[in-house]
Design an enzyme around this catalytic site. Sequence first.
Site, PDB file in Angstrom:
ATOM      1  N   CYS A 179     -28.973 -27.874  19.071  1.00  0.00           N
ATOM      2  CA  CYS A 179     -28.522 -29.041  19.825  1.00  0.00           C
ATOM      3  C   CYS A 179     -27.014 -29.207  19.694  1.00  0.00           C
ATOM      4  O   CYS A 179     -26.441 -30.187  20.153  1.00  0.00           O
ATOM      5  CB  CYS A 179     -29.232 -30.295  19.325  1.00  0.00           C
ATOM      6  SG  CYS A 179     -31.010 -30.162  19.464  1.00  0.00           S
ATOM      7  N   CYS A 229     -25.288 -39.001  18.768  1.00  0.00           N
ATOM      8  CA  CYS A 229     -24.480 -38.409  17.690  1.00  0.00           C
ATOM      9  C   CYS A 229     -24.290 -39.387  16.543  1.00  0.00           C
ATOM     10  O   CYS A 229     -24.169 -38.988  15.375  1.00  0.00           O
ATOM     11  CB  CYS A 229     -23.107 -38.008  18.193  1.00  0.00           C
ATOM     12  SG  CYS A 229     -23.185 -36.826  19.526  1.00  0.00           S
TER      13      CYS A 229
END
Lengths: 389, 389, 139, 139
Positions: free
Chosen positions: D33, D102
């Site tokens: 990812c 994130c």
Amino acid sequence: MDFIYLDNNATTPLNPVVLESMLPFLKEDYGNASSVHELGRRARTALEKSRGQIADLFNAKPEEIIFTSCGTESDNYAILGTAYLPENRHKQIITSKIEHHAVLHTVEFLEKQGYPAVYLDVDENGIIKLDQLEKALEKETSLVSIMYANNEVGSLQPIEQIAKMCNEKGVKFHTDAVQAFAKHPVDMSKIPIDMLSLSAHKIYGPKGVGAMYIRKGVKLFRLMHGGHHEKNKRPGTENVAGIVGLATAARRLQNNHEEENKRLSLLRDKLQTALLNNIPDCYVNGMNAARLANTLNIRFDYVEGESILLHLDMEGICASSGSACTSDTLEPSHVLLAMCVPKERAHGSIRFSLGETNTEEQIDKVIDLMPTLIKKLRSMSPLGHKSNK
Amino acid sequence: MDFIYLDNNATTPLNPVVLESMLPFLKEDYGNASSVHELGRRARTALEKSRGQIADLFNAKPEEIIFTSCGTESDNYAILGTAYLPENRHKQIITSKIEHHAVLHTVEFLEKQGYPAVYLDVDENGIIKLDQLEKALEKETSLVSIMYANNEVGSLQPIEQIAKMCNEKGVKFHTDAVQAFAKHPVDMSKIPIDMLSLSAHKIYGPKGVGAMYIRKGVKLFRLMHGGHHEKNKRPGTENVAGIVGLATAARRLQNNHEEENKRLSLLRDKLQTALLNNIPDCYVNGMNAARLANTLNIRFDYVEGESILLHLDMEGICASSGSACTSDTLEPSHVLLAMCVPKERAHGSIRFSLGETNTEEQIDKVIDLMPTLIKKLRSMSPLGHKSNK
Amino acid sequence: MYSEKVMDHVRNPRNVGEIKDPDGYGMVGNPCCGDVMEMFLKIENNIIVDIKFRTFGCGAAIATSSMVTEMIKGKTLEEALNVTNKQVTKALDGLPEQKMHCSVLAEQGIRAALYDYYSKHNLPVPEGLKQSKTVKCAD
Amino acid sequence: MYSEKVMDHVRNPRNVGEIKDPDGYGMVGNPCCGDVMEMFLKIENNIIVDIKFRTFGCGAAIATSSMVTEMIKGKTLEEALNVTNKQVTKALDGLPEQKMHCSVLAEQGIRAALYDYYSKHNLPVPEGLKQSKTVKCAD
Ligand SMILES: Cc1ncc(COP(=O)(O)O)c(C=O)c1O
Ligand SMILES: Cc1ncc(COP(=O)(O)O)c(C=O)c1O
């Protein structure tokens, strides 16, 4: 030649201040708004600032504004995007007989695809009949699309009432406000409009850029597929310069609309009165409607519109005819016919649409010229006078 | 700050000569191309001249060119317009795994609507496999859509062969030539391409304008409804300035493409060689493909693409990452994955796409900077070195 | 949209007006379609010595009427009968596609006026010539 | 796209690097990812006296890691446990929507390192703390 431009409903001159605001994005700030680097961020910032500015004009949220390539695309997206939602398949759509082709042809297309369509009548002033709408709304309807102001005669529709009628029934309401935007401000917190179309080139902005107001929560079936631009609603690299121009133009005009509407209606009324007084057998189409301040649609019996236009053109005067003269049909304007103007008279209609560049001297020149011109054309015409064969 | 702009596949600076050609239509020649008066005729003349110029570049007829708002719209129109024809309902569509989202998402959308879709594989250089196409064509197919040049790695597809294979089967062939147009001229009298998409802002023209080549006789279901513009194929007031800019940009570039391709590939190769030599664990994606002269897609193990971009950005260097960094997914570039680049390496890919404003000094600066930058980021990375916990 | 030639004829239409007691007269078109044309002929010794027209119509209608009168003035009737809308259009350097129907009207006008002449003077009407009529507007 | 604060942390990440023999260590994320984070803690008297991180990730990953280390350095373990990804994001003047995921990684990294500390030192692991793992890329 110095032109007297009286065709502002067709398109407007790009205002120099608007052009000025666009130039940085046609020169040094050329980035793609999706790029992460500084040039991309500058483009993104300008884009989102423009979105916020347009939203503010509607008292709406920035995420309720998306940018498109023109008024036609906005209209198509609103109508096809609503009709194609699975829950709306083959539900009735209501519009009016005097819509712009961008709306009318889209609804006619859907009708051919099996969607029941209602085309509301208008009265002789070009205003839709609310009782007809009321009645049409009794059948299950997915969308009502009624224009804010008509482009040919300028008639203003009772948008607030229509919006409320639709809202009460839980029916989505779209308005094509291409001609009214920034001239007749709309407060979206007060009027339950679900979707609104607008276009930059009618308000002294650039061609090739439009926008849509889409109320939060209103779903649309996508018209085009691609990148994740515009909240995933309209793919394609954003026309940053055009969008900045649209926002500048919209703010300029809306901030000044009261004064400018007043100035334009004075000029327009002067022209109207003079023509009615000085030329026999001439009539204003939509005379008694609440109208756009800049629009005068007037008909002269026994003469054909385009020939008037061409003769005006020779004098540097730009106007437009009521009839769809570039289309392939011989039909006169569908708007005038819906207002029950007889066909041969509809053919003799001219639209003068004023704009910010027009001065009183220019209007006086037109007033001077028209009677002679009409007389000349009438003398050439087989209609309206007995010829001695 | 003086930028070093190496993101020309995202969008290009507007060339000053192109802007110059647009300005008259952003200033005094503001007419609507459908208006009969002089200002309208000037717009019409410019529009048709531009159409003829674009047609000439393809050795095609002017009526085979229509103008749109962008490459995305052209792609959508070609694909949806073909698929929605009654005779093509639910027939198979063939495309590739490395198409731009404007094509890929459109085909995926149709697949959800019940159209069988084939997504051709590519080899590790990003070139589609013709034997797979051959095989897929055995099933009844309405359309093949394969891009001319890939935007991420620059790989050039064997368009001529594809076109001929489709043509032999009587299957329509569309190519998204947004990245190749005017850089790799196409003679439509020699190659049986049915439709081709292009966009102005990739060739130093303005954003918000594109075009389509549609071979005479090729029918399309309308994407939008409205006025009778563009041979009745694309409604909406024409973006005259944008269209003139597109034509100017296209002519400029195509007339000069051999020299400019040579210049760009020398610069690109210099950059490529230097990075490969000076930075360990770095690889070119699509190294051995026939490629666009300006494109270098390169991956650096153990570091993530966006962090490279941001650090380049701090030095005024504009590049882009292979990954779809503005999308909502965590997926790396679908193009690199299709080329079998491992996921974590795809994330470390950077695209340098050169353009006419780039100089050798600029490339040298990038060559100087990159090794230190990659070293710094690698020192911050948990990957690729054993940490002593 | 229009050629320079067309615009010249719109600006200065030739032979516009009427002829009192014409030898041939025709009126064609339909006001509902925004297109009506009257043609007046003065004929001597099988030659069109004078011709005038009036029109209610667009620029193309004016220009084609004007052009056709120029083309057949001084010509024999047979020559006049051979003038086609294509020739008229060509002489005007072409017309926009959507205006091509207007050029038909000019040809029809001439033919209607000639029919009128032949039948009023008890001359044999050449084959293919029919009396043309304007249609009343029935809205 | 990114705020000035984010860009500042990307430019000059605070507390980047590693700590030899850390008291707590965590590694979270997934290279597939494009997002992996390592967190190193030095803990004395229930206080985080030193902290370092390494990251393979985008600008948001770098900035949130850097910011979270600044926020908890010198804090007690309980205070550190209370730091949420929301607080980190806010301290950075926000993140683009598509980058919000994130910020979760920074919180997870801290919690993984704290789990490591508690369990290695045979201390009762606070409720809700789990060992986090990086996933290997399985293409
Ligand atoms: C290959 C390709 N196709 C289509 C597009 C879409 O073009 P536009 O941004 O003009 O919609 C692009 C660029 O964005 C592209 O690179
Ligand atoms: C009322 C109305 N709707 C829609 C349009 C279409 O806008 P555009 O030309 O930007 O597609 C126009 C003008 O052309 C208009 O006047």
